[in-house]
Design a protein around this motif. Structure first.
Motif, PDB file in Angstrom:
ATOM      1  N   THR A 134     -19.434   8.113  18.012  1.00 13.53           N
ATOM      2  CA  THR A 134     -18.353   9.143  18.309  1.00 13.53           C
ATOM      3  C   THR A 134     -18.632  10.327  17.312  1.00 13.53           C
ATOM      4  O   THR A 134     -18.480  11.319  17.602  1.00 13.53           O
ATOM      5  N   GLY A 135     -19.759  10.165  16.362  1.00  9.39           N
ATOM      6  CA  GLY A 135     -20.249  11.321  15.712  1.00  9.39           C
ATOM      7  C   GLY A 135     -19.177  12.127  14.903  1.00  9.39           C
ATOM      8  O   GLY A 135     -18.354  11.655  14.366  1.00  9.39           O
ATOM      9  N   PHE A 136     -19.198  13.521  15.124  1.00  7.93           N
ATOM     10  CA  PHE A 136     -18.324  14.283  14.344  1.00  7.93           C
ATOM     11  C   PHE A 136     -17.119  14.555  14.873  1.00  7.93           C
ATOM     12  O   PHE A 136     -16.045  14.629  14.215  1.00  7.93           O
ATOM     13  N   ILE A 137     -17.129  14.039  16.390  1.00 11.06           N
ATOM     14  CA  ILE A 137     -15.641  13.996  16.974  1.00 11.06           C
ATOM     15  C   ILE A 137     -14.910  12.824  16.498  1.00 11.06           C
ATOM     16  O   ILE A 137     -13.663  13.086  16.151  1.00 11.06           O
ATOM     17  N   GLY A 138     -15.416  11.812  16.225  1.00 10.24           N
ATOM     18  CA  GLY A 138     -14.773  10.490  15.693  1.00 10.24           C
ATOM     19  C   GLY A 138     -14.346  10.942  14.155  1.00 10.24           C
ATOM     20  O   GLY A 138     -13.211  10.524  13.685  1.00 10.24           O
ATOM     21  N   THR A 139     -15.216  11.408  13.265  1.00 13.89           N
ATOM     22  CA  THR A 139     -14.658  11.938  11.812  1.00 13.89           C
ATOM     23  C   THR A 139     -13.678  12.873  11.700  1.00 13.89           C
ATOM     24  O   THR A 139     -12.897  12.849  10.985  1.00 13.89           O
ATOM     25  N   ALA A 140     -13.811  13.951  12.663  1.00 12.82           N
ATOM     26  CA  ALA A 140     -12.865  14.779  12.975  1.00 12.82           C
ATOM     27  C   ALA A 140     -11.461  14.111  13.174  1.00 12.82           C
ATOM     28  O   ALA A 140     -10.412  14.622  12.642  1.00 12.82           O
ATOM     29  N   LEU A 141     -11.300  13.283  13.920  1.00 14.46           N
ATOM     30  CA  LEU A 141     -10.055  12.482  14.455  1.00 14.46           C
ATOM     31  C   LEU A 141      -9.841  11.973  13.258  1.00 14.46           C
ATOM     32  O   LEU A 141      -8.329  11.485  13.082  1.00 14.46           O
ATOM     33  N   PHE A 142     -10.544  10.923  12.685  1.00 12.27           N
ATOM     34  CA  PHE A 142     -10.227  10.273  11.350  1.00 12.27           C
ATOM     35  C   PHE A 142      -9.429  11.039  10.128  1.00 12.27           C
ATOM     36  O   PHE A 142      -8.663  10.836   9.432  1.00 12.27           O
ATOM     37  N   GLY A 143     -10.075  12.310   9.847  1.00 12.73           N
ATOM     38  CA  GLY A 143      -9.800  13.076   8.871  1.00 12.73           C
ATOM     39  C   GLY A 143      -8.086  13.709   9.327  1.00 12.73           C
ATOM     40  O   GLY A 143      -7.566  13.935   8.644  1.00 12.73           O
ATOM     41  N   LEU A 144      -8.256  13.828  10.590  1.00 12.14           N
ATOM     42  CA  LEU A 144      -7.030  14.319  11.196  1.00 12.14           C
ATOM     43  C   LEU A 144      -5.942  13.386  10.874  1.00 12.14           C
ATOM     44  O   LEU A 144      -4.698  13.636  10.471  1.00 12.14           O
ATOM     45  N   ALA A 145      -6.159  12.132  11.027  1.00 15.48           N
ATOM     46  CA  ALA A 145      -5.164  11.051  10.900  1.00 15.48           C
ATOM     47  C   ALA A 145      -4.935  10.512   9.400  1.00 15.48           C
ATOM     48  O   ALA A 145      -4.136   9.524   9.227  1.00 15.48           O
ATOM     49  N   TYR A 146      -6.147  10.924   8.880  1.00 16.41           N
ATOM     50  CA  TYR A 146      -5.954  10.219   7.186  1.00 16.41           C
ATOM     51  C   TYR A 146      -4.629  10.244   6.549  1.00 16.41           C
ATOM     52  O   TYR A 146      -4.278   9.299   6.042  1.00 16.41           O
ATOM     53  N   ALA A 147      -4.094  11.423   6.428  1.00 17.61           N
ATOM     54  CA  ALA A 147      -3.034  11.841   5.617  1.00 17.61           C
ATOM     55  C   ALA A 147      -1.823  10.963   6.266  1.00 17.61           C
ATOM     56  O   ALA A 147      -0.922  10.606   5.590  1.00 17.61           O
ATOM     57  N   PRO A 148      -1.515  11.206   7.443  1.00 19.73           N
ATOM     58  CA  PRO A 148      -0.449  10.325   8.354  1.00 19.73           C
ATOM     59  C   PRO A 148      -0.654   8.797   7.850  1.00 19.73           C
ATOM     60  O   PRO A 148       0.530   8.367   7.607  1.00 19.73           O
ATOM     61  N   VAL A 149      -1.675   8.427   7.813  1.00 19.67           N
ATOM     62  CA  VAL A 149      -2.251   7.005   7.464  1.00 19.67           C
ATOM     63  C   VAL A 149      -1.840   6.570   6.048  1.00 19.67           C
ATOM     64  O   VAL A 149      -1.181   5.826   5.662  1.00 19.67           O
ATOM     65  N   VAL A 150      -1.960   7.700   5.218  1.00 14.31           N
ATOM     66  CA  VAL A 150      -1.539   7.474   3.734  1.00 14.31           C
ATOM     67  C   VAL A 150       0.087   7.550   3.717  1.00 14.31           C
ATOM     68  O   VAL A 150       0.549   6.722   2.827  1.00 14.31           O
ATOM     69  N   ILE A 151       0.845   8.164   4.582  1.00 16.90           N
ATOM     70  CA  ILE A 151       2.231   7.940   4.048  1.00 16.90           C
ATOM     71  C   ILE A 151       2.665   6.647   4.712  1.00 16.90           C
ATOM     72  O   ILE A 151       3.617   6.350   3.985  1.00 16.90           O
ATOM     73  N   THR A 152       2.032   6.143   5.519  1.00 12.63           N
ATOM     74  CA  THR A 152       2.409   4.568   5.869  1.00 12.63           C
ATOM     75  C   THR A 152       2.230   3.491   4.717  1.00 12.63           C
ATOM     76  O   THR A 152       2.490   2.327   4.918  1.00 12.63           O
ATOM     77  N   GLY A 153       1.044   4.102   3.977  1.00 15.22           N
ATOM     78  CA  GLY A 153       0.605   3.043   2.994  1.00 15.22           C
ATOM     79  C   GLY A 153      -0.571   2.174   3.492  1.00 15.22           C
ATOM     80  O   GLY A 153      -1.214   1.256   2.696  1.00 15.22           O
ATOM     81  N   MET A 154      -0.884   2.232   4.898  1.00 10.63           N
ATOM     82  CA  MET A 154      -2.053   1.487   5.477  1.00 10.63           C
ATOM     83  C   MET A 154      -3.424   1.921   4.973  1.00 10.63           C
ATOM     84  O   MET A 154      -4.336   0.948   5.128  1.00 10.63           O
ATOM     85  N   HIS A 155      -3.605   3.033   4.216  1.00 14.61           N
ATOM     86  CA  HIS A 155      -4.783   3.297   3.906  1.00 14.61           C
ATOM     87  C   HIS A 155      -5.358   2.234   2.670  1.00 14.61           C
ATOM     88  O   HIS A 155      -6.662   2.423   2.644  1.00 14.61           O
ATOM     89  N   HIS A 156      -4.587   1.550   2.096  1.00 14.10           N
ATOM     90  CA  HIS A 156      -4.957   0.412   1.254  1.00 14.10           C
ATOM     91  C   HIS A 156      -5.716  -0.586   1.949  1.00 14.10           C
ATOM     92  O   HIS A 156      -6.750  -1.201   1.426  1.00 14.10           O
ATOM     93  N   SER A 157      -5.656  -0.755   3.329  1.00 13.46           N
ATOM     94  CA  SER A 157      -6.441  -1.762   3.841  1.00 13.46           C
ATOM     95  C   SER A 157      -8.291  -1.096   4.091  1.00 13.46           C
ATOM     96  O   SER A 157      -8.983  -1.898   4.111  1.00 13.46           O
TER      97      SER A 157
END
Length: 475
Positions: free
Chosen positions: A303-326
């Motif tokens: 996925t390259g930079f597109i994959g990491t960009a999407l991951f960066g976009l989703a990271y904070a919303p994931v933190v809200i759910t607490g799922m980032h601990h996984s």
């Protein structure tokens, strides 16, 4: 401050003492388990000067108050509710009953890996220091510091030994922590971990080469061969083995006579679990762990930079759910097998997201005329740049919405940039400005540029959106 009055106002806003199931506090927050969060008067809490923000996660409703103050408010709140002082662990256990199965699984991983993070961080940072000493062209043209100064060669070797210890003996750390979490004796868990990295076994890092050359050693027991392979640097095998150990131990204690319990239970628990580990559990979970690592590497490379960009976009919303601990478990595996993975791509993305949240909050500081929000934004913005995002995210950005949008856009752009240059971390640490020391030596420059991009984009987008929001309010 009038702490009794503040406690009364907070209690009234959260639905009264009848709505409080459990309560504790950490360094900055009241951590509450409420029977019904729908009864919370959010507007009333937002109007209180002492309340810096609120959020709900992991079955807990948390109210950000601040260090040096939260303990005084909690003491008065305890008097009003009639509850005895509780630890955050007690509240966490109470809150977990309100979680769904996926949330409970993530919490389980968090409970296991969070306690061992300091050891992994120490090892990783020492590894980074070793890389600074041994990397060519970093400080001296054409050579490393060790090559330019042969007298510090053994210092680098010493640091490298210290750095590798936590990863080589990782199963011992996980065995202790996981067995304790699963309800077993943590010292038996540590013993199981020691068994899995015993010097008599083939070192797990040499397994691939031994498999290729056909030189794998075996125990031959009554004609049945068991591979003598260690599990250095693995995560999944010891996790599953620790679960089995804890269940065997707790069930044996139920049926073993008390006079023989201390003798037979540890003996049978270790022997049975060890046998299962080397015959069935270990080989299967080693393969599963390798497939997980290979899958993540493939996904990252494909996925390259597109994959990491999407991951960066989703990271904070994931933190809200607490799922980032996984992510901690995944990062631990990536770092433990760093020779194959090259490090963790998750940590740099987390850092881009964190500094973006901080930059967005600082933009709000310039835009807003609300004295309370200014007070929160000034401290929370700096805290977020250093890797602690809760005050910024929950106290300012989510409340106003447009800063959160600006932050995730900044995180996405910066994450795409660092993905383009394959920036990876060789250690866990503070995911923000101090995270530079955790980054692979050749990628530090791109990491710094990524943080600048993240801050600039997040700040600019937030400022533009904030101006538009102010115009709409005036109209």
């Amino acid at each position: 401050m009038n702490y009794p009055q503040i406690a009364q106002e907070i209690l009234a806003a959260i639905g009264g003492k009848e709505n409080v199931s459990a309560a504790a506090h950490c360094a900055t927050r009241l951590r509450l388990v409420l029977h019904d969060e729908e009864k919370v008067d959010q507007e009333k809490l937002d109007e209180m000067d002492i309340v810096k923000g609120t959020f709900s996660t992991g079955g807990q409703y948390q109210i950000i108050i601040g260090s040096g103050t939260v303990n005084n408010v909690y003491n008065e709140l305890s008097k009003l509710t009639g509850m005895e002082e509780m630890s955050t662990k007690d509240v966490s256990s109470a809150g977990s009953k309100k979680m769904n199965p996926l949330q409970r699984f993530v919490k389980m991983l968090s409970d296991i890996f969070v306690p061992i993070i300091p050891a992994i961080v120490a090892g990783g940072l020492l590894m980074g220091l070793n890389n600074l000493l041994t990397a060519s062209d970093l400080f001296v043209d054409g050579m490393s510091l060790v090559e330019a100064n042969p007298g510090i060669a053994d210092l680098a070797a010493l640091i490298n030994t210290f750095a590798n210890a936590a990863f080589v003996f990782l199963p011992i750390l996980i065995g202790f922590s996981a067995t304790k979490r699963f309800g077993g004796n943590p010292y038996l868990g540590a013993t199981l971990g020691m068994l899995m990295v015993h010097p008599d076994l083939l070192n797990g890092y040499n397994y691939g080469a031994a498999l290729t050359s056909g030189e794998i050693p075996y125990w031959n027991i009554l004609g049945y061969e068991i591979a003598k392979i260690g599990y250095q640097g693995t995560v999944l095998p010891v996790l599953v083995a620790s679960f089995i150990l804890a269940k065997i131990e707790t069930n044996l204690r139920k049926i073993t006579p008390s006079s023989l319990d201390n003798l037979l239970t540890p003996l049978l628990s270790i022997f049975i679990t060890g046998l299962l580990t080397f015959t069935i559990v270990g080989p299967l979970t080693r393969t599963a762990g390798n497939l997980l690592s290979d899958g993540l590497i493939w996904l990252y490379d494909t996925t390259g930079f597109i994959g990491t960009a999407l991951f960066g976009l989703a990271y904070a919303p994931v933190v809200i759910t607490g799922m980032h601990h996984s992510f901690i478990a995944v990062e631990t595996q990536l770092l433990a097998d760093i020779a194959k993975t090259g490090g963790s791509f998750i940590f740099p993305v987390a850092a881009m997201s964190n500094v973006a949240q901080g930059a967005a909050t600082l933009a709000v500081l310039l835009l807003t005329r609300d004295a309370k929000i200014k007070g929160i934004a000034s401290a929370a913005g700096i805290s977020s740049l250093l890797g602690i995002t809760e005050p910024a995210m929950f106290g300012v950005n989510l409340k106003l919405r447009y800063p959160f949008i600006g932050a995730i856009i900044g995180a996405a752009v910066a994450s795409g940039f660092i993905g383009l240059f394959k920036v990876k971390a060789i250690a866990l640490g503070a995911a923000g400005l101090p995270g530079i020391i955790s980054i692979k030596t050749g990628s530090i420059t791109f990491y710094v540029i990524g943080m600048v991009i993240s801050c600039a984009v997040a700040f600019t987008v937030t400022f533009i959106l904030g101006k538009r929001a102010a115009k709409k309010e005036q109209n």
